[in-house]
Write a protein that holds these residues in place. Structure first.
Motif, PDB file in Angstrom:
ATOM      1  N   ASP A   2      13.152  -2.629  -2.551  1.00 54.21           N
ATOM      2  CA  ASP A   2      14.278  -3.336  -1.895  1.00 54.21           C
ATOM      3  C   ASP A   2      14.023  -4.079  -0.721  1.00 54.21           C
ATOM      4  O   ASP A   2      14.479  -5.480  -0.288  1.00 54.21           O
ATOM      5  CB  ASP A   2      15.392  -2.175  -1.595  1.00 54.21           C
ATOM      6  N   GLU A   3      13.265  -3.495   0.213  1.00 55.24           N
ATOM      7  CA  GLU A   3      12.611  -4.190   1.446  1.00 55.24           C
ATOM      8  C   GLU A   3      11.953  -5.551   1.014  1.00 55.24           C
ATOM      9  O   GLU A   3      12.270  -6.533   1.608  1.00 55.24           O
ATOM     10  CB  GLU A   3      11.844  -3.363   2.233  1.00 55.24           C
ATOM     11  N   LEU A   4      10.991  -5.435  -0.029  1.00 57.01           N
ATOM     12  CA  LEU A   4      10.287  -6.422  -0.550  1.00 57.01           C
ATOM     13  C   LEU A   4      11.258  -7.736  -0.886  1.00 57.01           C
ATOM     14  O   LEU A   4      11.173  -8.913  -0.605  1.00 57.01           O
ATOM     15  CB  LEU A   4       9.223  -6.219  -1.512  1.00 57.01           C
ATOM     16  N   TYR A  60       9.645  10.659  -3.941  1.00 62.94           N
ATOM     17  CA  TYR A  60       8.949   9.414  -3.933  1.00 62.94           C
ATOM     18  C   TYR A  60       9.247   8.301  -4.693  1.00 62.94           C
ATOM     19  O   TYR A  60       8.873   7.171  -4.365  1.00 62.94           O
ATOM     20  CB  TYR A  60       7.508   9.968  -4.406  1.00 62.94           C
ATOM     21  N   ILE A  61      10.144   8.445  -5.627  1.00 71.11           N
ATOM     22  CA  ILE A  61      10.703   7.425  -6.559  1.00 71.11           C
ATOM     23  C   ILE A  61      11.502   6.753  -5.452  1.00 71.11           C
ATOM     24  O   ILE A  61      11.580   5.320  -5.400  1.00 71.11           O
ATOM     25  CB  ILE A  61      11.445   7.943  -7.592  1.00 71.11           C
ATOM     26  N   LYS A  62      12.298   7.323  -4.517  1.00 69.11           N
ATOM     27  CA  LYS A  62      13.340   6.709  -3.770  1.00 69.11           C
ATOM     28  C   LYS A  62      12.565   5.797  -2.720  1.00 69.11           C
ATOM     29  O   LYS A  62      13.087   4.645  -2.485  1.00 69.11           O
ATOM     30  CB  LYS A  62      14.331   7.927  -3.235  1.00 69.11           C
ATOM     31  N   LYS A  63      11.589   6.401  -2.297  1.00 65.80           N
ATOM     32  CA  LYS A  63      10.896   5.801  -1.235  1.00 65.80           C
ATOM     33  C   LYS A  63      10.048   4.464  -1.803  1.00 65.80           C
ATOM     34  O   LYS A  63      10.101   3.435  -1.180  1.00 65.80           O
ATOM     35  CB  LYS A  63       9.670   6.481  -0.543  1.00 65.80           C
ATOM     36  N   LYS A  84      11.388  -1.743 -10.280  1.00 68.12           N
ATOM     37  CA  LYS A  84      12.548  -0.768  -9.970  1.00 68.12           C
ATOM     38  C   LYS A  84      12.976   0.086 -11.093  1.00 68.12           C
ATOM     39  O   LYS A  84      13.305   0.918 -11.307  1.00 68.12           O
ATOM     40  CB  LYS A  84      13.666  -1.457  -9.262  1.00 68.12           C
ATOM     41  N   GLU A  85      13.368  -0.911 -12.310  1.00 67.60           N
ATOM     42  CA  GLU A  85      13.785  -0.554 -13.488  1.00 67.60           C
ATOM     43  C   GLU A  85      12.795   0.574 -14.145  1.00 67.60           C
ATOM     44  O   GLU A  85      13.216   1.596 -14.737  1.00 67.60           O
ATOM     45  CB  GLU A  85      13.912  -1.767 -14.617  1.00 67.60           C
ATOM     46  N   LYS A  86      11.574   0.287 -13.938  1.00 68.42           N
ATOM     47  CA  LYS A  86      10.552   1.140 -14.576  1.00 68.42           C
ATOM     48  C   LYS A  86      10.658   2.434 -13.813  1.00 68.42           C
ATOM     49  O   LYS A  86      10.388   3.759 -14.435  1.00 68.42           O
ATOM     50  CB  LYS A  86       9.057   0.502 -14.506  1.00 68.42           C
ATOM     51  N   LEU A  87      10.716   2.241 -12.503  1.00 72.98           N
ATOM     52  CA  LEU A  87      10.857   3.863 -11.720  1.00 72.98           C
ATOM     53  C   LEU A  87      12.074   4.742 -12.219  1.00 72.98           C
ATOM     54  O   LEU A  87      11.995   5.845 -12.034  1.00 72.98           O
ATOM     55  CB  LEU A  87      10.865   3.424 -10.173  1.00 72.98           C
ATOM     56  N   ASN A 105       0.734  -1.114  -0.026  1.00 76.84           N
ATOM     57  CA  ASN A 105      -0.139  -0.037  -0.036  1.00 76.84           C
ATOM     58  C   ASN A 105       0.906   1.366  -0.108  1.00 76.84           C
ATOM     59  O   ASN A 105       0.637   2.258  -0.764  1.00 76.84           O
ATOM     60  CB  ASN A 105      -1.003   0.043   1.299  1.00 76.84           C
ATOM     61  N   SER A 106       1.789   1.143   0.877  1.00 80.81           N
ATOM     62  CA  SER A 106       2.875   2.631   0.799  1.00 80.81           C
ATOM     63  C   SER A 106       3.416   2.613  -0.320  1.00 80.81           C
ATOM     64  O   SER A 106       3.677   3.727  -1.040  1.00 80.81           O
ATOM     65  CB  SER A 106       3.881   2.304   2.056  1.00 80.81           C
ATOM     66  N   CYS A 107       4.025   1.611  -1.215  1.00 79.18           N
ATOM     67  CA  CYS A 107       4.588   1.602  -2.523  1.00 79.18           C
ATOM     68  C   CYS A 107       3.539   2.174  -3.530  1.00 79.18           C
ATOM     69  O   CYS A 107       4.028   3.255  -4.300  1.00 79.18           O
ATOM     70  CB  CYS A 107       5.129   0.498  -2.818  1.00 79.18           C
ATOM     71  N   ILE A 108       2.319   1.782  -3.437  1.00 73.43           N
ATOM     72  CA  ILE A 108       1.462   2.197  -4.348  1.00 73.43           C
ATOM     73  C   ILE A 108       1.083   3.942  -4.271  1.00 73.43           C
ATOM     74  O   ILE A 108       0.964   4.615  -4.949  1.00 73.43           O
ATOM     75  CB  ILE A 108       0.119   1.647  -4.258  1.00 73.43           C
ATOM     76  N   LYS A 109       1.052   4.162  -2.758  1.00 78.77           N
ATOM     77  CA  LYS A 109       1.097   5.446  -2.599  1.00 78.77           C
ATOM     78  C   LYS A 109       1.954   6.273  -3.025  1.00 78.77           C
ATOM     79  O   LYS A 109       1.729   7.413  -3.438  1.00 78.77           O
ATOM     80  CB  LYS A 109       0.517   5.396  -0.829  1.00 78.77           C
ATOM     81  N   PHE A 110       3.188   5.903  -2.937  1.00 73.88           N
ATOM     82  CA  PHE A 110       4.308   6.848  -3.100  1.00 73.88           C
ATOM     83  C   PHE A 110       4.348   7.053  -4.735  1.00 73.88           C
ATOM     84  O   PHE A 110       4.888   7.964  -5.084  1.00 73.88           O
ATOM     85  CB  PHE A 110       5.773   6.334  -2.542  1.00 73.88           C
ATOM     86  N   MET A 111       4.056   5.744  -5.317  1.00 73.14           N
ATOM     87  CA  MET A 111       3.910   6.019  -6.742  1.00 73.14           C
ATOM     88  C   MET A 111       3.222   7.016  -7.356  1.00 73.14           C
ATOM     89  O   MET A 111       3.435   7.590  -8.283  1.00 73.14           O
ATOM     90  CB  MET A 111       4.006   4.604  -7.464  1.00 73.14           C
ATOM     91  N   LYS A 112       2.033   6.979  -6.773  1.00 74.54           N
ATOM     92  CA  LYS A 112       0.912   7.615  -7.022  1.00 74.54           C
ATOM     93  C   LYS A 112       1.331   9.212  -6.845  1.00 74.54           C
ATOM     94  O   LYS A 112       1.094  10.159  -7.565  1.00 74.54           O
ATOM     95  CB  LYS A 112      -0.383   7.674  -6.325  1.00 74.54           C
ATOM     96  N   GLN A 113       1.992   9.520  -5.596  1.00 68.36           N
ATOM     97  CA  GLN A 113       2.453  10.709  -5.370  1.00 68.36           C
ATOM     98  C   GLN A 113       3.692  11.351  -6.463  1.00 68.36           C
ATOM     99  O   GLN A 113       3.575  12.531  -6.764  1.00 68.36           O
ATOM    100  CB  GLN A 113       2.837  10.847  -3.992  1.00 68.36           C
ATOM    101  N   THR A 114       4.293  10.323  -6.591  1.00 69.80           N
ATOM    102  CA  THR A 114       5.345  10.372  -7.799  1.00 69.80           C
ATOM    103  C   THR A 114       4.542  11.118  -9.048  1.00 69.80           C
ATOM    104  O   THR A 114       5.005  12.098  -9.687  1.00 69.80           O
ATOM    105  CB  THR A 114       6.039   9.171  -8.079  1.00 69.80           C
ATOM    106  N   ILE A 115       3.502  10.573  -9.360  1.00 68.22           N
ATOM    107  CA  ILE A 115       2.977  10.824 -10.782  1.00 68.22           C
ATOM    108  C   ILE A 115       2.467  12.639 -10.462  1.00 68.22           C
ATOM    109  O   ILE A 115       2.590  13.255 -11.467  1.00 68.22           O
ATOM    110  CB  ILE A 115       1.702   9.956 -11.069  1.00 68.22           C
TER     111      ILE A 115
END
Length: 130
Positions: free
Chosen positions: A62-64, A53-56, A86-89, A29-39
């Protein structure tokens, strides 16, 4: 400021009281949230926030990867999927292109939904067998 403190306290309590499978869900959920915030940051041309946000998001991926249980064959596929995101980010960051992030959000959302469904089925099965 108070709202952020309340959110931080709530999240801290969630993490402290969560079962291991729920922690994974929180990471998704946090990863999805940060990716949406990146957009949102890209669209508003806030490149400092975009980078943050990309770093987060990458830190969560990485944690996963680190927490994968290597005793299961699916771990290899999950690691490949996390590395692909990660490559896409990285591409989204260098090319300032939201399509790469949108693809990663879709993948992560599907993965999260599958994970939650699998955990519900597992817990239902465990309750029946007790």
């Amino acid at each position: 400021m108070i709202n952020n403190q309340a959110q931080d306290t709530y999240l801290r309590m969630q993490v402290q009281t969560a079962a291991p499978w729920e922690l994974t869900t929180l990471l998704f959920n946090s990863c999805i949230k940060f990716m949406k915030q990146t957009i949102t940051a890209i669209e508003s041309k806030d490149f400092e926030k975009k980078n943050m946000y990309i770093k987060k998001s990458i830190d969560i991926l990485d944690e996963l990867i680190i927490t994968l249980n290597r005793n299961y064959d699916i771990s290899k596929q999950l690691e490949a999927l996390y590395n692909y995101m990660k490559e896409k980010l990285f591409l989204a960051n260098t090319k300032v292109d939201t399509s790469h992030i949108t693809e990663s959000i879709t993948l992560m959302t599907d993965l999260r939904d599958t994970w939650v469904q699998a955990m519900k089925q597992l817990h239902t099965k465990q309750q029946v067998n007790q």
